[in-house]
Design an enzyme around this catalytic site. Structure first.
Site, mmCIF file in Angstrom:
data_model
loop_
_atom_site.group_PDB
_atom_site.id
_atom_site.type_symbol
_atom_site.label_atom_id
_atom_site.label_comp_id
_atom_site.label_asym_id
_atom_site.label_seq_id
_atom_site.Cartn_x
_atom_site.Cartn_y
_atom_site.Cartn_z
ATOM 1 N N CYS A 52 89.698 -106.657 24.163
ATOM 2 C CA CYS A 52 91.151 -106.745 23.989
ATOM 3 C C CYS A 52 91.720 -108.084 24.471
ATOM 4 C CB CYS A 52 91.837 -105.592 24.712
ATOM 5 S SG CYS A 52 91.187 -104.000 24.219
ATOM 6 N N HIS A 103 99.175 -107.036 26.271
ATOM 7 C CA HIS A 103 98.299 -106.225 25.423
ATOM 8 C C HIS A 103 98.817 -104.788 25.429
ATOM 9 C CE1 HIS A 103 95.061 -104.000 23.819
ATOM 10 N NE2 HIS A 103 94.560 -103.613 24.977
ATOM 11 N N ASN A 161 96.591 -98.508 20.535
ATOM 12 C CA ASN A 161 95.923 -99.684 21.096
ATOM 13 C C ASN A 161 95.062 -100.314 19.987
ATOM 14 O OD1 ASN A 161 94.239 -101.488 22.372
ATOM 15 N ND2 ASN A 161 93.735 -100.142 24.092
HETATM 16 N N1 COA Z 1 94.569 -84.419 25.055
HETATM 17 C C1 COA Z 1 94.694 -83.461 25.985
HETATM 18 N N2 COA Z 1 94.065 -83.497 27.170
HETATM 19 C C2 COA Z 1 93.297 -84.573 27.413
HETATM 20 C C3 COA Z 1 93.113 -85.602 26.498
HETATM 21 C C4 COA Z 1 93.785 -85.501 25.274
HETATM 22 N N3 COA Z 1 93.714 -86.449 24.313
HETATM 23 N N4 COA Z 1 92.288 -86.531 27.027
HETATM 24 C C5 COA Z 1 91.941 -86.094 28.252
HETATM 25 N N5 COA Z 1 92.547 -84.909 28.485
HETATM 26 C C6 COA Z 1 92.461 -84.071 29.682
HETATM 27 C C7 COA Z 1 91.234 -84.321 30.508
HETATM 28 O O1 COA Z 1 90.141 -83.599 29.995
HETATM 29 C C8 COA Z 1 91.686 -83.846 31.855
HETATM 30 O O2 COA Z 1 91.580 -82.455 31.864
HETATM 31 P P1 COA Z 1 91.086 -81.681 33.199
HETATM 32 O O3 COA Z 1 92.103 -82.006 34.248
HETATM 33 O O4 COA Z 1 91.084 -80.261 32.772
HETATM 34 O O5 COA Z 1 89.743 -82.244 33.505
HETATM 35 C C9 COA Z 1 93.167 -84.190 31.903
HETATM 36 O O6 COA Z 1 93.555 -84.387 30.535
HETATM 37 C C10 COA Z 1 93.483 -85.419 32.689
HETATM 38 O O7 COA Z 1 92.592 -86.429 32.289
HETATM 39 P P2 COA Z 1 92.664 -87.846 32.939
HETATM 40 O O8 COA Z 1 91.586 -88.722 32.365
HETATM 41 O O9 COA Z 1 92.760 -87.722 34.427
HETATM 42 O O10 COA Z 1 94.089 -88.339 32.396
HETATM 43 P P3 COA Z 1 94.892 -89.595 32.820
HETATM 44 O O11 COA Z 1 96.212 -89.176 33.322
HETATM 45 O O12 COA Z 1 94.093 -90.562 33.631
HETATM 46 O O13 COA Z 1 95.141 -90.297 31.407
HETATM 47 C C11 COA Z 1 94.347 -92.080 30.024
HETATM 48 C C12 COA Z 1 94.050 -90.705 30.604
HETATM 49 C C13 COA Z 1 93.162 -92.475 29.157
HETATM 50 C C14 COA Z 1 95.593 -91.985 29.168
HETATM 51 C C15 COA Z 1 94.567 -93.106 31.181
HETATM 52 O O14 COA Z 1 93.526 -93.012 32.118
HETATM 53 C C16 COA Z 1 94.642 -94.491 30.670
HETATM 54 O O15 COA Z 1 95.567 -94.851 29.977
HETATM 55 N N6 COA Z 1 93.679 -95.361 31.030
HETATM 56 C C17 COA Z 1 93.621 -96.715 30.495
HETATM 57 C C18 COA Z 1 92.883 -96.677 29.202
HETATM 58 C C19 COA Z 1 93.042 -97.943 28.406
HETATM 59 O O16 COA Z 1 94.108 -98.506 28.328
HETATM 60 N N7 COA Z 1 91.954 -98.366 27.764
HETATM 61 C C20 COA Z 1 91.927 -99.498 26.916
HETATM 62 C C21 COA Z 1 91.938 -100.753 27.701
HETATM 63 S S1 COA Z 1 91.939 -102.135 26.695
#
Ligand code: COA
Length: 320
Positions: free
Chosen positions: A111, A247, A277
């Protein structure tokens, strides 16, 4: 002399996939996706490859800049979803647009690719080697995400953005880039080149895997740090920065960066709602949107900032 953005162009595939559409494929909901990321829909390419998207964005950038393809000295494509290992996507774009005089190659900085490409061009310009360059960020991440993995597949979208850069008196003021390879496991997509001569193992197409929270922590630390460092070393006042063009990975990351920089959200334009994204395409897609809306005036100081797999990050301070 320095690199100036002479023209911006963008292109996205026509198929729109909403959060509700995804809820039919994996266990998720519009509420979960939009509240955690700000994404409501994304574009998915069903007919075109990365180089097709890149070539169309390139044509639009050339037109905006009033530059003919044969005037280009250099084409750099940042992508982590190229159509082929080789030829490079940049060479495919060169053929599609007829940029017969350009040297062309791809870079892999995920990215941060658009920002890294800008840094490379600046090096060529400063040393007087080239005068006119095309940089492109293009992705068809829909082809490398695992559509059974709800924690990643809901986040990404396809698209391309391009900029024609010219070596002129003003434009880029300063730029930086950085990498931390020790955090590579946080966001990864293995390649097809994992076959083994001895075991007879055949290469398999890898899918993207991600530790979302690790990436989140990395972004909200590195992005403000790198922006602060750019501002400080150029003795620029934050009041003089018109926009921070980050980004577009996640609305919550942008909000956290704004809080850490103690800057108001109206300096952080966003398009993540419409496109998700789009990795290295997100910064030029956002710039193109801002140009179309007339948000950028000559002389505006802006900061571009990217981060992504590698892990990598980079920022550019420039005068529009
Ligand atoms: N829909 C519903 N539930 C989902 C899900 C989805 N699409 N994806 C994950 N979950 C669930 C998980 O399984 C977890 O369930 P559990 O508590 O029963 O285990 C719960 O939601 C929380 O997951 P978690 O990973 O802790 O969520 P989060 O609040 O950290 O959000 C992201 C996840 C990916 C949105 C966040 O971590 C993020 O934005 N990270 C940066 C990613 C990024 O920008 N990547 C690209 C960089 S260039």
């Amino acid at each position: 002399m320095t690199a100036r953005i002479a023209g911006i162009g963008a292109y996205v595939p026509e198929t729109i996939v909403t959060n509700d559409d995804l809820a039919k494929i994996v266990e998720t909901s519009d509420e979960w996706i939009s509240s955690r990321t700000g994404i409501r829909e994304r574009r998915i390419s069903t007919k075109e490859g990365t180089s097709d998207l890149a070539a169309e964005a390139a044509r639009r950038a050339l037109e905006a800049a009033g530059v003919k393809p044969e005037e280009l000295d250099l084409i750099i494509l940042g992508t982590s979803s190229p159509d082929c290992n080789y030829p490079s996507g940049a060479c495919e774009v060169q053929a599609k647009i007829g940029a017969v005089n350009a040297a062309a190659f791809d870079i892999s900085a995920a990215c941060s690719g658009f920002i890294f490409a800008m840094n490379i061009v600046q090096g060529f310009f400063k040393s007087g080697i080239y005068q006119t360059a095309l940089i492109i960020g293009a992705e068809t991440l829909s082809k490398v995400v695992d559509w059974d993995d709800r924690s990643t597949c809901v986040l990404f979208g396809d698209g391309a953005g391009a900029a024609v850069l010219k070596n002129e008196e003003s434009g880029i003021i300063d730029m930086l880039m950085g990498s931390d390879g020790t955090k590579g496991e946080a966001l990864k997509c293995t390649s097809r080149s994992l076959g083994n001569f001895l075991t007879g193992e055949r290469p398999e197409l890898g899918f993207m895997t991600m530790d979302g929270q690790e990436v989140f922590r990395f972004a909200v630390k590195r992005v403000p740090e790198s922006i602060e460092s750019l501002i400080k070393r150029n003795q620029t006042a934050k009041e003089d920065i018109r926009y921070y063009i980050l980004h577009q990975a996640n609305e919550r990351i942008v909000e956290a960066v704004a809080r850490r920089l103690k800057e108001p959200m109206d300096k952080f334009p966003m398009i993540i709602e419409k496109y998700g994204n789009t990795s290295t395409a997100s910064i030029p897609l956002l710039l193109d949107d801002m140009v179309k809306k007339g948000m950028l005036k000559a002389g505006d100081k802006i900061i571009l900032s990217g981060f992504g797999a590698g892990m990598t990050w980079g920022a550019v301070l420039l005068e529009w």
